[in-house]
Design a protein around this motif. Structure first.
Motif, mmCIF file in Angstrom:
data_model
loop_
_atom_site.group_PDB
_atom_site.id
_atom_site.type_symbol
_atom_site.label_atom_id
_atom_site.label_comp_id
_atom_site.label_asym_id
_atom_site.label_seq_id
_atom_site.Cartn_x
_atom_site.Cartn_y
_atom_site.Cartn_z
ATOM 1 N N PHE A 257 -0.123 -0.461 14.181
ATOM 2 C CA PHE A 257 0.117 -0.788 12.909
ATOM 3 C C PHE A 257 1.076 -0.320 11.735
ATOM 4 O O PHE A 257 1.066 -0.338 10.779
ATOM 5 N N CYS B 276 0.748 -1.147 -0.065
ATOM 6 C CA CYS B 276 0.077 0.037 -0.029
ATOM 7 C C CYS B 276 0.948 1.213 -0.064
ATOM 8 O O CYS B 276 2.070 1.079 0.045
ATOM 9 N N SER B 277 0.410 2.474 -0.193
ATOM 10 C CA SER B 277 1.125 3.581 -0.290
ATOM 11 C C SER B 277 1.253 4.453 0.950
ATOM 12 O O SER B 277 1.705 5.672 0.945
ATOM 13 N N CYS B 278 1.090 3.771 2.035
ATOM 14 C CA CYS B 278 1.678 4.545 3.443
ATOM 15 C C CYS B 278 3.312 4.605 3.432
ATOM 16 O O CYS B 278 3.722 3.692 2.883
ATOM 17 N N ALA B 279 3.423 5.641 4.313
ATOM 18 C CA ALA B 279 5.110 5.661 4.447
ATOM 19 C C ALA B 279 5.502 4.663 5.182
ATOM 20 O O ALA B 279 4.795 4.017 6.083
ATOM 21 N N ASN C 5 -0.086 4.297 14.775
ATOM 22 C CA ASN C 5 -1.099 4.186 13.903
ATOM 23 C C ASN C 5 -1.481 5.437 12.977
ATOM 24 O O ASN C 5 -2.543 5.659 12.799
ATOM 25 N N THR C 6 -0.199 6.083 12.724
ATOM 26 C CA THR C 6 -0.451 7.170 11.570
ATOM 27 C C THR C 6 -0.052 6.995 10.487
ATOM 28 O O THR C 6 -0.103 7.789 9.306
ATOM 29 N N HIS C 7 0.534 5.584 10.081
ATOM 30 C CA HIS C 7 1.138 5.507 8.740
ATOM 31 C C HIS C 7 -0.063 4.227 8.471
ATOM 32 O O HIS C 7 0.652 3.100 8.045
ATOM 33 N N CYS C 8 -1.227 4.352 8.365
ATOM 34 C CA CYS C 8 -2.086 3.454 8.150
ATOM 35 C C CYS C 8 -3.382 3.628 7.175
ATOM 36 O O CYS C 8 -3.538 4.723 7.334
ATOM 37 N N CYS C 9 -3.764 2.814 6.379
ATOM 38 C CA CYS C 9 -4.752 3.080 5.519
ATOM 39 C C CYS C 9 -5.621 1.837 5.502
ATOM 40 O O CYS C 9 -5.432 0.763 6.198
ATOM 41 N N PRO C 10 -6.703 1.668 4.859
ATOM 42 C CA PRO C 10 -7.708 0.529 4.843
ATOM 43 C C PRO C 10 -6.702 -0.683 4.357
ATOM 44 O O PRO C 10 -7.193 -1.718 5.012
ATOM 45 N N LEU D 38 -4.665 -1.941 7.273
ATOM 46 C CA LEU D 38 -5.331 -2.253 8.543
ATOM 47 C C LEU D 38 -6.374 -3.423 8.307
ATOM 48 O O LEU D 38 -7.115 -3.845 8.941
#
Lengths: 476, 96
Positions: free
Chosen positions: A143, A23-26, A34-39, A42
């Motif tokens: 996460f 995914c494209s999170c950092a 839990n600030t570098h999280c996307c659907p 997660l």
């Protein structure tokens, strides 16, 4: 009976991509939980993984530098397990068709070069981080790391001593650093290692029952855990008992390994191909393009240092073990061509401090520019070699310019003959006994007198001039 | 290949499923039917057939290494009642 250990290592290294593998999170270390999280990372229903091309490139780069064969076809599998560090209840990994196989690296043992086989190297996603609450019966999950790209590198069981394991890891780390595949920071978890170890009668071909060791947080810990475990297995066999196949956890504080789970409880991961991810097909052109990006590696640099700078083999080896240290050295040499002098300061002063304080070159404030300035100040006689050590220490801690340190601390070398002569006279008057001793042939007494002058000037006196003045005065 | 009740109990255990006796009997029977059906495929001569590893003719579906914004904290925790100071709270499991 004489035994021989058989050791295989599994290393996980986090790849230096900007974003996560699916995914494209950092993907960078740290950040509020839990600030570098996307659907996707997660594991929200309906999300799909999309492979990061750069993770594949870095994986191939590492595999090539490890002399592996890149498989033309590889794919991802699901490794199923229930543990709250992965929200999908499976980890995307590669089981049947890894990215690369059949590599090797050479380690330099005391008995000479030894080739250590690499069985496979594959890509997978990292898990999240669990924090076990001290009070209360719950854990907390972050996460941010979930979905960070990893390469897992599995060695053949070609290692026979804890020292060889250490040498292998040091070499592997250096290759991953030089190729900029991973930053290999064990304290941040970007490099992790598990070990498999068994023992057998020396000369025997048959493998003994192995145990798997986990939870080692440094190369030293891995070496110690292996030393302990080999001795433990020997004691078991010598009592006439059998080694049980199990996973054991290293307890660093107590210096022992403890049973975690036995084979009967061993996890059954039920691997199967991940239908969400189409296979990776690697063309020759792609491999060659990646190969062209592989820089000079540590052993190549080492040979160059010996050839170009005339450094002793040992020094060249130490300087090139870590890429950051080697880069630091090269930057200095670009500005100050006496490579031997630069090497001496790094080998003697810098490494002594780094080792004593358990630090790396990137943890300190010293810059190549400042080291070069300091060397020039010694050459010009502005400061003595002795004073330079004080300046050096200050530069390490503060990153200040050496001329500023000398000025602030009043450390300029005392070379004024008239002024030194006054001090020499005082010292001679106060130490008549030593003067007599020296005249009666006790050479050591002269050294004492030099020492007294240095002491009186708090180490600032120019030793050459002090020597000259003392000889003139005593010998007449 | 014959699936026994022991196999069903093992599979249920690793998949963390609770099955009562009736269900265990039911799945033992049902899985045997399924596996017998699949075993029939084994009778075919597949010597010259490439194994199918992915049903769609796709390969190398990948993206460039670019960071996109992540979810904000409110969105991260909107589907759970177990948020605690920025973390997800889960039952304590000590393994390694």
């Amino acid at each position: 009976m004489e035994y021989e250990a058989v050791i295989g290592l599994e290393v996980h290294a986090e790849l230096l991509t900007d974003s996560k593998i699916f995914c494209s999170c950092a993907s960078k270390f740290g950040g509020a939980p839990n600030t570098h999280c996307c659907p996707g990372c997660l594991a929200m229903p309906g999300t799909l993984p999309i492979l990061n091309k750069h993770a594949v490139e870095l994986g191939i780069k590492a595999a090539l530098a490890l002399n592996c064969e890149i498989l033309p076809y590889s794919r991802f599998d699901r490794k199923n397990y229930f543990y709250p560090d992965l929200p999908k209840a499976y980890q995307i990994s590669q089981n049947d068709f890894p990215l690369a196989v059949n590599g090797y690296i050479n380690i330099e043992t005391e008995q000479g070069i030894k080739k250590i086989g690499i069985k496979r190297a594959h890509l997978e996603e990292d898990a999240g981080k669990l924090i076990h609450s001290e009070h209360g019966d719950y854990s907390l999950v972050d996460f941010n790391r979930s979905g960070a790209p990893l390469i897992e590198i599995v060695s053949e069981p070609d290692l026979n001593t804890p020292r060889e394991a250490w040498l292998y890891l040091t070499k592997l780390k250096s290759i991953l650093e030089y190729t900029e595949v991973s930053d290999c920071k064990m304290q941040e978890g970007s490099l992790r290692c598990d070990a498999n170890v068994s023992i057998r009668a020396k000369g025997s071909e048959k493998l003994g029952t192995k145990t798997e060791l986990k939870n080692m947080n440094s190369f030293r810990a891995i070496e110690r855990a292996l030393e302990y475990e080999i001795e433990r297995q020997k004691r078991v066999l010598e009592k006439g008992e059998e080694v049980i196949q199990e996973t054991r956890r290293w307890d660093d504080a107590r210096g022992i390994t403890i049973t975690m789970r036995t084979k009967e409880e061993a996890a059954d991961y039920r691997y199967f191909p991940d239908p969400d991810l189409p296979p990776i097909v690697i063309e020759k052109d792609f491999i060659e393009e990646v190969r062209s990006k592989i820089p000079e590696l540590s052993h190549e640099r080492k040979e160059r240092y010996i050839r170009e700078f005339g450094l002793p083999e040992y020094d060249a080896g130490v300087l090139t073990d870590s890429k950051k240290l080697s880069d630091f050295f090269e930057e200095c040499v670009n500005k100050y061509p006496d490579a031997k002098k630069v090497s001496n300061w790094i080998m003697v002063e810098l490494l002594a401090i780094l080792n004593a304080e358990g630090k790396e070159i990137e943890d300190i404030s010293l810059t190549p520019d400042n080291l070069v300035k300091m060397l020039n100040m010694i050459d010009k006689g502005t400061i003595s070699g002795k004073i330079a050590k004080t300046v050096f220490r200050e530069m390490l801690d503060t990153g200040k310019d050496p001329s500023k340190i000398v000025e602030e601390k009043g450390l300029v070398q005392l070379s004024d003959e008239d002024e030194l002569e006054k001090i020499v006279d005082i010292v001679l008057n106060e130490n008549q006994q030593s003067v007599d001793d020296y005249k009666n042939g006790k050479d050591r007494a002269f050294g004492f007198l030099v020492g007294q002058v240095m002491k009186a000037t708090r180490g600032k006196a120019n030793p050459k001039i002090v020597n000259k003045l003392l000889r003139e005065k005593i010998d007449g | 290949m014959k699936i026994t009740k022991d196999d069903i109990e093992y599979i249920a255990d690793v998949a963390m499923l609770y099955l009562n006796e009736e269900k265990k009997e039911h799945y033992t029977e049902e899985l045997n039917v399924v596996l017998n059906q699949i075993a029939k495929l084994g009778e075919l001569d597949t010597k010259d057939v490439e194994p199918t590893v992915h049903i769609l003719p796709l390969k190398n579906v990948w993206r460039e290494d670019k960071i996109e914004p992540s979810l904000d904290s409110e969105q991260v925790f909107m589907n759970t009642e177990n948020g605690e100071e920025g973390f997800f709270r889960v039952p304590k499991i000590i393994e390694d």
